[in-house]
Design a protein around this motif. Structure first.
Motif, PDB file in Angstrom:
ATOM      1  N   LEU A 192       0.855  -1.187   0.000  1.00 54.73           N
ATOM      2  CA  LEU A 192       0.000   0.000   0.000  1.00 54.73           C
ATOM      3  C   LEU A 192       0.893   1.240   0.000  1.00 54.73           C
ATOM      4  CD1 LEU A 192      -2.523  -1.023   2.809  1.00 54.73           C
ATOM      5  CD2 LEU A 192      -2.987  -0.996   0.352  1.00 54.73           C
ATOM      6  N   THR A 193       0.550   2.224  -0.817  1.00 51.55           N
ATOM      7  CA  THR A 193       1.339   3.458  -0.784  1.00 51.55           C
ATOM      8  C   THR A 193       1.067   4.204   0.521  1.00 51.55           C
ATOM      9  OG1 THR A 193      -0.389   4.662  -1.956  1.00 51.55           O
ATOM     10  CG2 THR A 193       1.395   3.732  -3.295  1.00 51.55           C
ATOM     11  N   ARG A 194      -0.145   4.032   1.054  1.00 50.63           N
ATOM     12  CA  ARG A 194      -0.452   4.565   2.393  1.00 50.63           C
ATOM     13  C   ARG A 194      -1.553   3.713   3.013  1.00 50.63           C
ATOM     14  NH1 ARG A 194      -4.895   8.267   2.914  1.00 50.63           N
ATOM     15  NH2 ARG A 194      -5.986   8.634   0.959  1.00 50.63           N
ATOM     16  N   VAL A 225       2.493  10.678   0.664  1.00 48.27           N
ATOM     17  CA  VAL A 225       3.628   9.773   0.470  1.00 48.27           C
ATOM     18  C   VAL A 225       4.905  10.571   0.163  1.00 48.27           C
ATOM     19  CG1 VAL A 225       4.310   7.615  -0.694  1.00 48.27           C
ATOM     20  CG2 VAL A 225       1.916   8.143  -0.446  1.00 48.27           C
ATOM     21  N   SER A 226       4.896  11.859   0.536  1.00 43.33           N
ATOM     22  CA  SER A 226       6.023  12.732   0.188  1.00 43.33           C
ATOM     23  C   SER A 226       7.298  12.400   0.963  1.00 43.33           C
ATOM     24  CB  SER A 226       5.643  14.197   0.424  1.00 43.33           C
ATOM     25  OG  SER A 226       5.269  14.389   1.768  1.00 43.33           O
ATOM     26  N   HIS A 227       7.191  11.654   2.066  1.00 43.86           N
ATOM     27  CA  HIS A 227       8.357  11.357   2.903  1.00 43.86           C
ATOM     28  C   HIS A 227       9.357  10.419   2.230  1.00 43.86           C
ATOM     29  CE1 HIS A 227       5.386   8.219   3.540  1.00 43.86           C
ATOM     30  NE2 HIS A 227       6.361   7.420   3.908  1.00 43.86           N
ATOM     31  N   LEU A 228       8.947   9.754   1.147  1.00 43.81           N
ATOM     32  CA  LEU A 228       9.837   8.776   0.504  1.00 43.81           C
ATOM     33  C   LEU A 228      10.842   9.414  -0.442  1.00 43.81           C
ATOM     34  CD1 LEU A 228       7.445   5.819  -0.385  1.00 43.81           C
ATOM     35  CD2 LEU A 228       9.064   5.982   1.501  1.00 43.81           C
ATOM     36  N   VAL A 229      10.612  10.671  -0.800  1.00 42.60           N
ATOM     37  CA  VAL A 229      11.464  11.346  -1.786  1.00 42.60           C
ATOM     38  C   VAL A 229      11.979  12.656  -1.191  1.00 42.60           C
ATOM     39  CG1 VAL A 229      11.481  12.385  -4.101  1.00 42.60           C
ATOM     40  CG2 VAL A 229      10.168  10.310  -3.687  1.00 42.60           C
ATOM     41  N   GLU A 230      13.250  12.982  -1.495  1.00 37.76           N
ATOM     42  CA  GLU A 230      13.856  14.159  -0.869  1.00 37.76           C
ATOM     43  C   GLU A 230      13.652  15.451  -1.650  1.00 37.76           C
ATOM     44  OE1 GLU A 230      17.919  13.225  -0.156  1.00 37.76           O
ATOM     45  OE2 GLU A 230      17.417  11.589   1.220  1.00 37.76           O
ATOM     46  N   LYS A 231      13.690  15.346  -2.982  1.00 32.83           N
ATOM     47  CA  LYS A 231      13.712  16.570  -3.791  1.00 32.83           C
ATOM     48  C   LYS A 231      12.319  17.060  -4.185  1.00 32.83           C
ATOM     49  CE  LYS A 231      18.118  15.676  -6.108  1.00 32.83           C
ATOM     50  NZ  LYS A 231      18.707  15.337  -7.406  1.00 32.83           N
ATOM     51  N   GLY A 232      12.179  18.372  -4.300  1.00 36.90           N
ATOM     52  CA  GLY A 232      10.976  18.958  -4.886  1.00 36.90           C
ATOM     53  C   GLY A 232       9.946  19.434  -3.881  1.00 36.90           C
ATOM     54  N   THR A 233       8.859  19.963  -4.414  1.00 33.04           N
ATOM     55  CA  THR A 233       7.761  20.447  -3.570  1.00 33.04           C
ATOM     56  C   THR A 233       7.041  19.252  -2.952  1.00 33.04           C
ATOM     57  OG1 THR A 233       6.222  20.322  -5.418  1.00 33.04           O
ATOM     58  CG2 THR A 233       7.375  22.411  -5.113  1.00 33.04           C
ATOM     59  N   HIS A 237       3.963  18.340  -3.217  1.00 34.06           N
ATOM     60  CA  HIS A 237       3.113  17.690  -4.218  1.00 34.06           C
ATOM     61  C   HIS A 237       3.941  16.783  -5.133  1.00 34.06           C
ATOM     62  CE1 HIS A 237      -0.194  17.104  -6.966  1.00 34.06           C
ATOM     63  NE2 HIS A 237       0.590  17.457  -7.967  1.00 34.06           N
ATOM     64  N   ARG A 238       5.081  17.308  -5.578  1.00 37.71           N
ATOM     65  CA  ARG A 238       5.960  16.554  -6.473  1.00 37.71           C
ATOM     66  C   ARG A 238       6.529  15.319  -5.760  1.00 37.71           C
ATOM     67  NH1 ARG A 238       6.911  15.311 -11.611  1.00 37.71           N
ATOM     68  NH2 ARG A 238       9.079  14.881 -12.065  1.00 37.71           N
ATOM     69  N   ARG A 239       6.965  15.513  -4.496  1.00 43.14           N
ATOM     70  CA  ARG A 239       7.537  14.398  -3.736  1.00 43.14           C
ATOM     71  C   ARG A 239       6.481  13.323  -3.475  1.00 43.14           C
ATOM     72  NH1 ARG A 239       8.797  16.113   1.238  1.00 43.14           N
ATOM     73  NH2 ARG A 239       8.204  18.271   0.886  1.00 43.14           N
ATOM     74  N   ASP A 240       5.255  13.763  -3.240  1.00 44.50           N
ATOM     75  CA  ASP A 240       4.147  12.827  -3.009  1.00 44.50           C
ATOM     76  C   ASP A 240       3.928  11.958  -4.247  1.00 44.50           C
ATOM     77  OD1 ASP A 240       1.865  11.748  -1.636  1.00 44.50           O
ATOM     78  OD2 ASP A 240       0.594  13.014  -2.886  1.00 44.50           O
ATOM     79  N   LEU A 241       3.915  12.629  -5.402  1.00 42.63           N
ATOM     80  CA  LEU A 241       3.716  11.937  -6.682  1.00 42.63           C
ATOM     81  C   LEU A 241       4.848  10.936  -6.938  1.00 42.63           C
ATOM     82  CD1 LEU A 241       1.666  12.230  -9.011  1.00 42.63           C
ATOM     83  CD2 LEU A 241       3.296  13.730 -10.142  1.00 42.63           C
ATOM     84  N   LEU A 242       6.094  11.396  -6.709  1.00 44.16           N
ATOM     85  CA  LEU A 242       7.253  10.538  -6.955  1.00 44.16           C
ATOM     86  C   LEU A 242       7.328   9.393  -5.943  1.00 44.16           C
ATOM     87  CD1 LEU A 242      10.039  13.125  -7.917  1.00 44.16           C
ATOM     88  CD2 LEU A 242       8.706  11.651  -9.419  1.00 44.16           C
ATOM     89  N   GLY A 243       6.868   9.642  -4.714  1.00 44.64           N
ATOM     90  CA  GLY A 243       6.845   8.597  -3.687  1.00 44.64           C
ATOM     91  C   GLY A 243       5.942   7.449  -4.117  1.00 44.64           C
ATOM     92  N   ARG A 244       4.780   7.801  -4.645  1.00 42.07           N
ATOM     93  CA  ARG A 244       3.830   6.776  -5.126  1.00 42.07           C
ATOM     94  C   ARG A 244       4.406   6.043  -6.334  1.00 42.07           C
ATOM     95  NH1 ARG A 244      -1.427   8.504  -2.724  1.00 42.07           N
ATOM     96  NH2 ARG A 244      -0.946  10.494  -1.774  1.00 42.07           N
ATOM     97  N   PHE A 245       5.041   6.818  -7.216  1.00 43.20           N
ATOM     98  CA  PHE A 245       5.670   6.260  -8.421  1.00 43.20           C
ATOM     99  C   PHE A 245       6.762   5.256  -8.038  1.00 43.20           C
ATOM    100  CE2 PHE A 245       8.979   6.675 -11.762  1.00 43.20           C
ATOM    101  CZ  PHE A 245       8.240   6.287 -12.854  1.00 43.20           C
ATOM    102  N   LYS A 246       7.557   5.631  -7.047  1.00 46.49           N
ATOM    103  CA  LYS A 246       8.650   4.772  -6.575  1.00 46.49           C
ATOM    104  C   LYS A 246       8.096   3.434  -6.067  1.00 46.49           C
ATOM    105  CE  LYS A 246      12.531   4.907  -3.360  1.00 46.49           C
ATOM    106  NZ  LYS A 246      13.257   5.694  -2.363  1.00 46.49           N
ATOM    107  N   LEU A 247       7.032   3.492  -5.273  1.00 44.19           N
ATOM    108  CA  LEU A 247       6.440   2.271  -4.718  1.00 44.19           C
ATOM    109  C   LEU A 247       5.811   1.405  -5.814  1.00 44.19           C
ATOM    110  CD1 LEU A 247       4.877   3.685  -1.441  1.00 44.19           C
ATOM    111  CD2 LEU A 247       6.757   2.054  -1.618  1.00 44.19           C
ATOM    112  N   MET A 248       5.190   2.050  -6.804  1.00 44.95           N
ATOM    113  CA  MET A 248       4.582   1.298  -7.908  1.00 44.95           C
ATOM    114  C   MET A 248       5.627   0.438  -8.616  1.00 44.95           C
ATOM    115  SD  MET A 248       1.414   1.366  -8.443  1.00 44.95           S
ATOM    116  CE  MET A 248      -0.032   2.223  -7.818  1.00 44.95           C
ATOM    117  N   ASN A 249       6.846   0.970  -8.700  1.00 46.06           N
ATOM    118  CA  ASN A 249       7.917   0.247  -9.386  1.00 46.06           C
ATOM    119  C   ASN A 249       8.421  -0.959  -8.606  1.00 46.06           C
ATOM    120  OD1 ASN A 249       8.253   1.688 -11.871  1.00 46.06           O
ATOM    121  ND2 ASN A 249       8.928   3.415 -10.635  1.00 46.06           N
TER     122      ASN A 249
END
Ligand SMILES: [Zn+2]
Length: 243
Positions: free
Chosen positions: A96-98, A104-112, A114-126
């Protein structure tokens, strides 16, 4: 004017032209990588889950808001938790992403955020073999109603998967359009595994909102989405064994 002066000018010109060409080349390369260099790095994740489920929004991001301060984030999480129970019951390792009210922004360091949240979900999907993201829609026209299933444009296997989920979902909810919808702008769909984004209905439509806030409807939607995923997983498993 001495003759050597022209030599210097032309040499400078050559260097300038070379730099310009190099910059244009970089720009072309950047454009040809739709995910960008940083996001591309997030594709290289070890696959540890059979299925990854994503409940949209969470935390400070409520998602769509229905009349009476009803937040999308709560209802989609409820559906995803029900799906998790059904699919783990079938013996699959489901991520589960959450699993509570957070982003889910805590998984990624860079960006705003909103961007980190999106990338966090993307990372988990992979990290999964197949993924599905659950959302509820909203629009200014309150007559707009029904569910939508989005898949990545030109990704053939994702379209098959989308159709399987669509076929199950239409048993429990009216569909907004009578087909699965290709998209090429949603980052989550560009993850390695086939990923779908499902809008279960419109929070801005009174009839849909009444359904979404109804526990039995959410249980039915969870059951149908899980059935669609299972159909795809079994179909793909069969395909792989045969080949
Ligand atoms: Zn949403």
């Amino acid at each position: 004017m001495p003759r050597w002066y022209f030599l210097i000018v032309s040499r400078k010109f050559v260097w300038s032209a070379a730099c310009l060409l190099f910059c244009i080349g970089l720009l072309v390369l950047w454009q040809s990588l739709p995910l960008g260099f940083y996001t591309l790095g997030l594709l290289n994740n070890e696959v540890v889950y059979d299925i990854m489920l994503d409940a949209g929004h969470g935390g400070i991001d409520p998602g769509a808001i229905g009349e009476g301060e009803l937040y999308e984030k709560h209802y989609v999480l409820d559906i995803v938790l029900r799906m998790h129970e059904i699919l783990t019951g079938h013996g699959y390792k489901v991520g589960l992403t959450r699993d509570h009210d957070r982003d889910v922004s805590h998984l990624v360091e860079k960006g705003t955020r909103h961007r980190r949240d999106l990338l966090g979900r993307f990372k988990l999907m992979n990290q999964a073999r197949v993924g599905l993201s659950v959302h509820a829609n909203s629009t200014k026209d309150s007559r707009e109603a029904g569910a939508l299933v989005f898949y990545l444009k030109d990704k053939y296997i994702a379209k098959i998967y989308a159709q399987m989920v669509f076929d199950e979902l239409e048993k429990v909810q009216v569909m907004n359009v009578n087909y699965v919808v290709p998209r090429d702008t949603l980052l989550l769909l560009k993850a390695n595994p086939p990923v779908l984004l499902v809008e279960i209905g419109f929070m801005s439509n009174p009839a849909d909102l009444a359904k979404i806030t109804d526990e039995q409807f959410r249980a039915n939607v969870a059951q149908s989405l899980a059935a669609g995923i299972l159909n795809f997983v079994w179909w793909r498993g069969g395909e792989q064994t045969e080949s």
